[in-house]
Design a protein around this motif. Structure first.
Motif, short mmCIF file in Angstrom:
data_model
loop_
_atom_site.label_atom_id
_atom_site.label_comp_id
_atom_site.label_asym_id
_atom_site.label_seq_id
_atom_site.Cartn_x
_atom_site.Cartn_y
_atom_site.Cartn_z
N VAL A 44 14.92 88.44 -18.42
CA VAL A 44 15.61 89.13 -17.47
C VAL A 44 17.03 89.50 -17.95
N ARG A 49 23.72 80.26 -21.03
CA ARG A 49 23.91 79.37 -19.63
C ARG A 49 24.15 78.09 -20.05
N LYS A 83 24.83 76.81 -13.98
CA LYS A 83 24.01 77.74 -13.30
C LYS A 83 22.45 77.92 -14.06
N SER A 86 17.42 79.86 -16.28
CA SER A 86 15.88 80.70 -15.75
C SER A 86 16.11 81.81 -15.14
N GLU A 87 17.50 82.05 -14.73
CA GLU A 87 17.71 83.49 -14.26
C GLU A 87 17.85 84.42 -15.41
N GLY A 90 13.84 83.96 -17.29
CA GLY A 90 12.83 84.51 -16.54
C GLY A 90 11.42 83.72 -16.13
N THR A 94 10.08 75.89 -15.99
CA THR A 94 11.57 75.85 -16.23
C THR A 94 11.86 75.31 -17.50
N GLU A 99 17.72 71.53 -15.43
CA GLU A 99 18.30 72.50 -14.55
C GLU A 99 18.30 72.35 -12.97
#
Length: 368
Positions: A44, A49, A83, A86-87, A90, A94, A99
């Protein structure tokens, strides 16, 4: 250090090998995990992170403490921060198994009593399903969530990281054969209030029942067949209706070729009419003491497939997502370890418009 349920595994190991006189009445275990996971390509969005995970646990041997014979009390506090990587990356499976949303919770709080010289054990309280079910020793090196527990059951939200549920758990063992059977609250915690510790028992939560039968010898082999069924009233991801019946099964195994080399596999199926994922396959190999006495290297692969019913309802999606993890862990100094992992994700979240992901993770484990 390399597995979320290390403290629990320690309990079962010492209870089967040591007499009450040799066991300390109170055993503390504290660990801090710091992680940076960076998306290098695809997915993405590129970028890093950071995550943090604090584990604080206490094991009380009731006999050694002078209370009563054959009992174990376990208390486990869990803190999570950061945070979701995976944001950026994508993927559906996971990459980081720590997370979670920012929280501090009483993760496990249970009592176990042994009967028949330890051949039968009865446990009740807040309990992590994955600490006993669907668990392999050699796969504990990896940080990819699927290599710890298959996504075909993780998708239904059982009593696993980061939220557990109340349970009644029975263990039967004889020589290298064992049988596990348990019942968990079907919806862990309170989804409407994700922060803190909540024990909410509602009729609509239903019950997740689980069983596993297998043969196991520590640092030698394991072969197990398990199944689960939940009656929680939840939305069916296939057609949007509400359903209170869902089930699946799995087969897992591992073999230590010698004291350093091990290989494992996972195979799981879930009801394709009630779930997005209906099939999962995971395999991996690990090698310890490669360059140092306490280092370890591993290569793992996880493949999750959408069910036919879900694909018919979502024709724009691809059929499967595959993730490979190459990882290496080694001590730096006493009580400090470092682990680095390189991940490659093919078809992240089965989205045709996302490029394959390449990501790098680095972890520090601090025991104190």
């Amino acid at each position: 250090m390399l597995k979320k349920s290390l403290a629990l595994l320690l309990i079962f190991a010492i209870s089967s090998q040591l007499s009450a006189e040799e066991i300390a009445p109170y055993t503390w275990s504290n660990a801090l995990t710091l992680e940076s996971l960076t998306n290098l390509k695809g997915g993405v969005e590129r970028g890093p992170r950071t995550l943090a995970n604090l584990d604080v646990s206490l094991v009380v041997d009731t006999q050694a403490a002078g209370w009563w014979d054959d009992g174990t009390l376990f208390v486990y506090g869990l803190g999570t921060y950061g945070k979701p990587p995976s944001e950026f990356t994508g993927e559906l499976q996971t990459l980081s198994n720590i997370e979670a949303y920012n929280n501090f919770t009483l993760y496990e709080f249970w009592y176990q009593h042994s009967f028949a010289s330890g051949a039968v054990k009865l446990l009740f309280g807040l309990h992590d399903y994955n600490s006993t079910f669907y668990s392999l020793e050699s796969s504990g090196l990896f940080t990819l969530s699927s290599l710890g527990i298959g996504p075909e059951i993780a998708q239904v939200g059982p009593s696993i990281f980061p939220t557990t549920a109340t349970a009644v758990h029975l263990t039967f063992s004889h020589n290298d054969q064992y049988f596990l059977i348990a019942a968990y609250d079907g919806i862990p915690g309170d989804p409407a209030h994700p922060h803190g510790t909540h024990v909410v028992l509602k009729k609509s939560d239903g019950i997740l029942t689980a069983a596993e039968w297998g043969f196991a010898s520590e640092k030698n082999y394991k072969l197990a067949l398990g199944g689960w069924r939940t009656t929680a009233e939840v939305e069916n991801p296939v057609d949007g209706s509400f359903s209170d019946k869902n089930s699946g099964y799995y087969l897992i195994g591992e073999k230590y070729v010698n004291k350093n080399l091990a290989a494992f596999f996972q195979y799981g199926r879930a009801d394709e009419e009630k779930n997005q994922l209906d099939t999962y396959v995971g395999v991996g190999v690990t090698y310890t003491a490669l360059w140092l006495e306490d280092d370890a290297i591993g290569l793992g692969y996880a493949h999750a497939e959408n069910g036919d019913a879900y694909l018919k309802a979502n024709p724009d999606l691809l059929s499967a997502e595959s993730v490979a993890e190459l990882t290496y862990a080694r001590p730096l100094i006493e009580n400090l370890h470092i682990q680095s992992s390189l991940y490659y994700v093919e078809h992240p979240s089965m989205q045709p418009d996302l490029e394959n992901t390449l990501a790098l993770g680095v972890r520090l484990y601090i025991d104190f």
